[in-house]
Design a protein around this motif. Structure first.
Motif, PDB file in Angstrom:
ATOM      1  N   UNK A   1      -4.383   5.676   2.162  1.00 40.08           N
ATOM      2  CA  UNK A   1      -3.492   4.833   1.385  1.00 40.08           C
ATOM      3  C   UNK A   1      -4.174   4.365   0.106  1.00 40.08           C
ATOM      4  N   UNK A   2      -3.346   3.867  -0.787  1.00 41.21           N
ATOM      5  CA  UNK A   2      -3.813   3.313  -2.057  1.00 41.21           C
ATOM      6  C   UNK A   2      -3.158   1.954  -2.223  1.00 41.21           C
ATOM      7  N   UNK A   3      -3.926   1.012  -2.726  1.00 42.16           N
ATOM      8  CA  UNK A   3      -3.406  -0.323  -2.948  1.00 42.16           C
ATOM      9  C   UNK A   3      -3.936  -0.793  -4.305  1.00 42.16           C
ATOM     10  N   UNK A   4      -3.031  -1.205  -5.182  1.00 41.98           N
ATOM     11  CA  UNK A   4      -3.396  -1.605  -6.533  1.00 41.98           C
ATOM     12  C   UNK A   4      -3.083  -3.077  -6.753  1.00 41.98           C
ATOM     13  N   UNK A   5      -3.903  -3.715  -7.579  1.00 43.27           N
ATOM     14  CA  UNK A   5      -3.772  -5.155  -7.833  1.00 43.27           C
ATOM     15  C   UNK A   5      -3.762  -5.939  -6.527  1.00 43.27           C
ATOM     16  N   UNK A   6      -4.686  -5.587  -5.646  1.00 39.82           N
ATOM     17  CA  UNK A   6      -4.716  -6.192  -4.311  1.00 39.82           C
ATOM     18  C   UNK A   6      -6.148  -6.539  -3.913  1.00 39.82           C
TER      19      UNK A   6
ATOM     20  N   UNK B 171       0.840  -1.193   0.000  1.00 40.40           N
ATOM     21  CA  UNK B 171       0.000   0.000   0.000  1.00 40.40           C
ATOM     22  C   UNK B 171       0.878   1.247   0.000  1.00 40.40           C
ATOM     23  N   UNK B 172       0.448   2.237  -0.759  1.00 40.31           N
ATOM     24  CA  UNK B 172       1.171   3.500  -0.846  1.00 40.31           C
ATOM     25  C   UNK B 172       0.428   4.534  -0.005  1.00 40.31           C
ATOM     26  N   UNK B 173       1.106   5.106   0.946  1.00 38.39           N
ATOM     27  CA  UNK B 173       0.483   6.074   1.855  1.00 38.39           C
ATOM     28  C   UNK B 173       0.557   7.485   1.272  1.00 38.39           C
ATOM     29  N   UNK B 174      -0.408   8.318   1.662  1.00 38.07           N
ATOM     30  CA  UNK B 174      -0.406   9.736   1.298  1.00 38.07           C
ATOM     31  C   UNK B 174      -0.990  10.516   2.459  1.00 38.07           C
ATOM     32  N   UNK B 175      -0.668  11.810   2.512  1.00 38.32           N
ATOM     33  CA  UNK B 175      -1.224  12.657   3.578  1.00 38.32           C
ATOM     34  C   UNK B 175      -1.463  14.084   3.114  1.00 38.32           C
ATOM     35  N   UNK B 176      -1.535  14.293   1.801  1.00 37.99           N
ATOM     36  CA  UNK B 176      -1.819  15.616   1.242  1.00 37.99           C
ATOM     37  C   UNK B 176      -2.929  15.495   0.205  1.00 37.99           C
ATOM     38  N   UNK B 177      -3.522  16.619  -0.117  1.00 36.00           N
ATOM     39  CA  UNK B 177      -4.553  16.627  -1.159  1.00 36.00           C
ATOM     40  C   UNK B 177      -3.956  16.194  -2.499  1.00 36.00           C
ATOM     41  N   UNK B 178      -2.750  16.686  -2.807  1.00 37.78           N
ATOM     42  CA  UNK B 178      -2.087  16.311  -4.057  1.00 37.78           C
ATOM     43  C   UNK B 178      -1.797  14.815  -4.088  1.00 37.78           C
ATOM     44  N   UNK B 179      -1.381  14.242  -2.968  1.00 39.11           N
ATOM     45  CA  UNK B 179      -1.129  12.808  -2.894  1.00 39.11           C
ATOM     46  C   UNK B 179      -2.401  12.008  -3.105  1.00 39.11           C
ATOM     47  N   UNK B 180      -3.484  12.443  -2.466  1.00 40.90           N
ATOM     48  CA  UNK B 180      -4.780  11.783  -2.645  1.00 40.90           C
ATOM     49  C   UNK B 180      -5.208  11.847  -4.109  1.00 40.90           C
ATOM     50  N   UNK B 181      -5.129  13.040  -4.700  1.00 41.12           N
ATOM     51  CA  UNK B 181      -5.582  13.198  -6.081  1.00 41.12           C
ATOM     52  C   UNK B 181      -4.732  12.382  -7.046  1.00 41.12           C
TER      53      UNK B 181
ATOM     54  N   UNK C 250     -11.814   0.311  -7.527  1.00 38.77           N
ATOM     55  CA  UNK C 250     -11.834   0.115  -8.967  1.00 38.77           C
ATOM     56  C   UNK C 250     -11.739  -1.359  -9.311  1.00 38.77           C
ATOM     57  N   UNK C 251     -12.737  -1.851 -10.028  1.00 35.44           N
ATOM     58  CA  UNK C 251     -12.765  -3.231 -10.526  1.00 35.44           C
ATOM     59  C   UNK C 251     -12.569  -4.284  -9.443  1.00 35.44           C
ATOM     60  N   UNK C 252     -12.832  -3.939  -8.207  1.00 34.69           N
ATOM     61  CA  UNK C 252     -12.737  -4.900  -7.111  1.00 34.69           C
ATOM     62  C   UNK C 252     -11.328  -5.226  -6.676  1.00 34.69           C
ATOM     63  N   UNK C 253     -10.308  -4.619  -7.304  1.00 35.74           N
ATOM     64  CA  UNK C 253      -8.935  -4.961  -6.904  1.00 35.74           C
ATOM     65  C   UNK C 253      -8.018  -3.758  -6.690  1.00 35.74           C
TER      66      UNK C 253
END
Length: 156
Positions: free
Chosen positions: A122-127, A3-13, A105-108
């Protein structure tokens, strides 16, 4: 991939842009009002139009659609153009206490903020295993919500 963490609006976007660009079949979004999502921006309009042109389905649930109606005219135009592929719902009273925010997105793929008032998340892709709990939760929220924003309600 972790998982990739973020803590700013730019990171979220940036993470949301990545998810929107990757999705092909379903986008399921929950936020109290989508006020920080920039759904009416030129960038997100282009990403969502590409997704919908490919036959994707967009589902949104919010506590209130007032900010989208007031601040996102491009999103309202998108809703009018693709009303057959977009469902917007609003929560009922028992769910109004939910304060997190997420997009699946697409369940994963998932981008989530732990509290809608802050950008920490956080964001997690292919997970798919990482999205499972949120996806089940989303399905419960969806089932307990009611139809909300419609193109014809806003006069479009």
């Amino acid at each position: 991939m972790a998982a990739q963490r973020f803590d700013t609006r730019a990171g979220f976007q940036a993470q949301l842009d990545t998810l929107l660009g990757r999705a092909r079949v379903t986008l399921q979004m929950f936020d109290p009002d989508f006020g920080w999502w920039d759904l009416g921006s030129t960038r997100n309009d282009a990403l969502l139009r590409a997704f919908l042109r490919g036959g994707g389905r967009l589902q949104l649930v919010a506590h209130s659609n007032a900010r989208l109606e007031r601040d996102a005219p491009r999103f309202l135009a998108l809703l009018a153009d693709y009303r057959h592929l977009i469902d917007c719902r609003v929560t009922n009273r028992p769910l109004k206490g939910l304060t997190d925010s997420f997009c699946i997105g697409d369940g994963h793929d998932i981008v989530r903020r732990f509290h809608a008032d802050f950008f920490r998340g956080d964001a997690d892709f292919d997970a798919p295993s990482s999205t499972q709990t949120s996806l089940e939760r989303y399905q419960g929220i969806w089932a307990e919500s009611m139809p909300g924003l419609h193109a014809n309600v806003t006069g479009l």
